[in-house]
Write a protein that holds these residues in place. Structure first.
Motif, PDB file in Angstrom:
ATOM      1  N   VAL A 186      24.730  60.281  -4.728  1.00 43.93           N
ATOM      2  CA  VAL A 186      24.215  59.826  -3.435  1.00 43.93           C
ATOM      3  C   VAL A 186      22.763  60.244  -3.269  1.00 43.93           C
ATOM      4  O   VAL A 186      21.899  59.429  -2.911  1.00 43.93           O
ATOM      5  N   LEU A 242      25.252  53.844   1.619  1.00 44.66           N
ATOM      6  CA  LEU A 242      26.635  54.103   2.021  1.00 44.66           C
ATOM      7  C   LEU A 242      27.377  52.822   2.390  1.00 44.66           C
ATOM      8  O   LEU A 242      28.561  52.668   2.069  1.00 44.66           O
ATOM      9  N   GLU A 276      28.228  51.171  -0.858  1.00 45.86           N
ATOM     10  CA  GLU A 276      29.286  51.895  -1.557  1.00 45.86           C
ATOM     11  C   GLU A 276      30.647  51.638  -0.918  1.00 45.86           C
ATOM     12  O   GLU A 276      31.647  51.489  -1.631  1.00 45.86           O
ATOM     13  N   ARG A 277      30.692  51.579   0.394  1.00 46.74           N
ATOM     14  CA  ARG A 277      31.980  51.324   1.051  1.00 46.74           C
ATOM     15  C   ARG A 277      32.475  49.914   0.768  1.00 46.74           C
ATOM     16  O   ARG A 277      33.672  49.688   0.567  1.00 46.74           O
ATOM     17  N   PHE A 310      29.720  55.614  -6.376  1.00 48.49           N
ATOM     18  CA  PHE A 310      30.276  56.791  -5.707  1.00 48.49           C
ATOM     19  C   PHE A 310      31.782  56.864  -5.850  1.00 48.49           C
ATOM     20  O   PHE A 310      32.336  57.935  -6.159  1.00 48.49           O
ATOM     21  N   THR A 363      38.871  57.849  -0.383  1.00 54.28           N
ATOM     22  CA  THR A 363      37.474  57.586  -0.735  1.00 54.28           C
ATOM     23  C   THR A 363      36.765  56.758   0.323  1.00 54.28           C
ATOM     24  O   THR A 363      35.619  57.062   0.700  1.00 54.28           O
ATOM     25  N   LEU A 410      33.523  57.805   2.786  1.00 56.64           N
ATOM     26  CA  LEU A 410      32.297  57.018   2.967  1.00 56.64           C
ATOM     27  C   LEU A 410      32.092  56.641   4.426  1.00 56.64           C
ATOM     28  O   LEU A 410      30.959  56.665   4.930  1.00 56.64           O
ATOM     29  N   LYS A 461      30.694  59.537   6.223  1.00 52.65           N
ATOM     30  CA  LYS A 461      29.288  59.720   5.893  1.00 52.65           C
ATOM     31  C   LYS A 461      28.407  58.733   6.662  1.00 52.65           C
ATOM     32  O   LYS A 461      27.311  59.084   7.120  1.00 52.65           O
TER      33      LYS A 461
END
Length: 283
Positions: free
Chosen positions: A145, A184, A187-188, A201, A237, A241, A244
């Protein structure tokens, strides 16, 4: 308040029927581009036209790099559609990058070509280092990250010396926050797809919390989509995320409230971060 038009100006270069029919493009980096445009306009050091131009060409370079990043480099035989998609990604990335040179050269901003070219070199060096560490499994999910945020910042840092001196540190702080949010969100969106999660990630988060057998299966690419969904559910996971994203939105909101004194700048930055509140609310 001067209207922000860069995203619309970029459509002249990104909205081609051939590309849209046969392949996908990366998300336009609107948050970082609008941030650059906003800070270039502070202090009247640059004309609106130059601020738009510098923001536009930076967006096109970033789109070019991100498009090339999406190219599937696997060696297996591809069908006609997949092959065409790959070819268009190669050509599309080259096209976006070439327009950066053309637009700046035509306007006489040769020094900006040098600035962005240096930024591209630095970005590629960091990217190769990141990939090498990941390949050797010497990178944690948190380190991924941190380093990925630096990659997203790199091109936009090229203009830090062109921003009003009293605003440069604030620009860097917001650039870090917006780059983190961009990362982020990406990534999600990718986390549930075992193929898209490779070198991301979610893969690292699962890998560092699993047994040696699962790690071996992951490294060999032998995890099925259903097994992958079990793993990311097991390690929460997507929830990690989402948390975050929530924390990062609150952080950038606090930065806005505590560090930005200029009313006009504050309103422009509020508009810029509004889309990230939508991602937080949809979590």
């Amino acid at each position: 308040m001067i209207s922000y038009r860069v995203a619309n100006l970029a459509k002249k270069y990104t909205d081609y029927d051939m590309i849209q029919r046969h392949t996908e493009l990366p998300t336009f980096p609107n948050g970082r581009v609008q941030l650059l445009y906003t800070f270039l306009n502070q202090g009247q050091r640059h004309s609106v036209e130059d601020s738009e131009l510098f923001s536009l060409v930076t967006a096109l370079v970033q789109m070019g790099l991100d498009t090339h990043e999406m190219i599937d480099v696997q060696e297996e035989d591809l069908g006609e559609q997949d092959m065409r998609s790959r070819q268009l990604k190669v050509l599309g990335g080259d096209f976006f990058s070439s327009r950066f040179y053309q637009l700046l050269a035509q306007s006489g901003h040769i020094s900006v070509i040098a600035l962005l070219s240096d930024g591209i070199c630095r970005l590629n060096e960091r990217k190769m280092s990141l990939y090498d560490r990941m390949k050797k499994h010497k990178l944690s999910s948190e380190e991924y990250v941190q380093e990925s945020v630096q990659l997203k910042k790199q091109l936009f840092l090229s203009f830090q010396n062109m921003i009003a001196e009293q605003q440069a540190e604030l620009y860097d702080q917001f650039l870090t926050s917006v780059s983190l949010l961009d990362l982020l969100v990406e990534e999600r969106e990718a986390a549930s797809d075992v193929e898209r999660s490779k070198s991301r990630f979610a893969y690292l988060h699962v890998y560092e919390n699993e047994s040696s057998d699962v790690r071996s299966a992951l490294a060999k690419g032998k995890v099925t989509p259903s097994e992958w969904n079990e793993l990311i559910n097991k390690h929460k996971t997507i929830e990690v995320l989402t948390k975050k994203i929530d924390q990062s939105v609150l952080l950038v909101q606090g930065l806005l409230e505590s560090q930005v004194q200029d009313h006009v700048l504050c309103e422009e930055l509020k508009t810029l971060i509004e889309p990230y509140f939508i991602h937080r609310a949809s979590a």
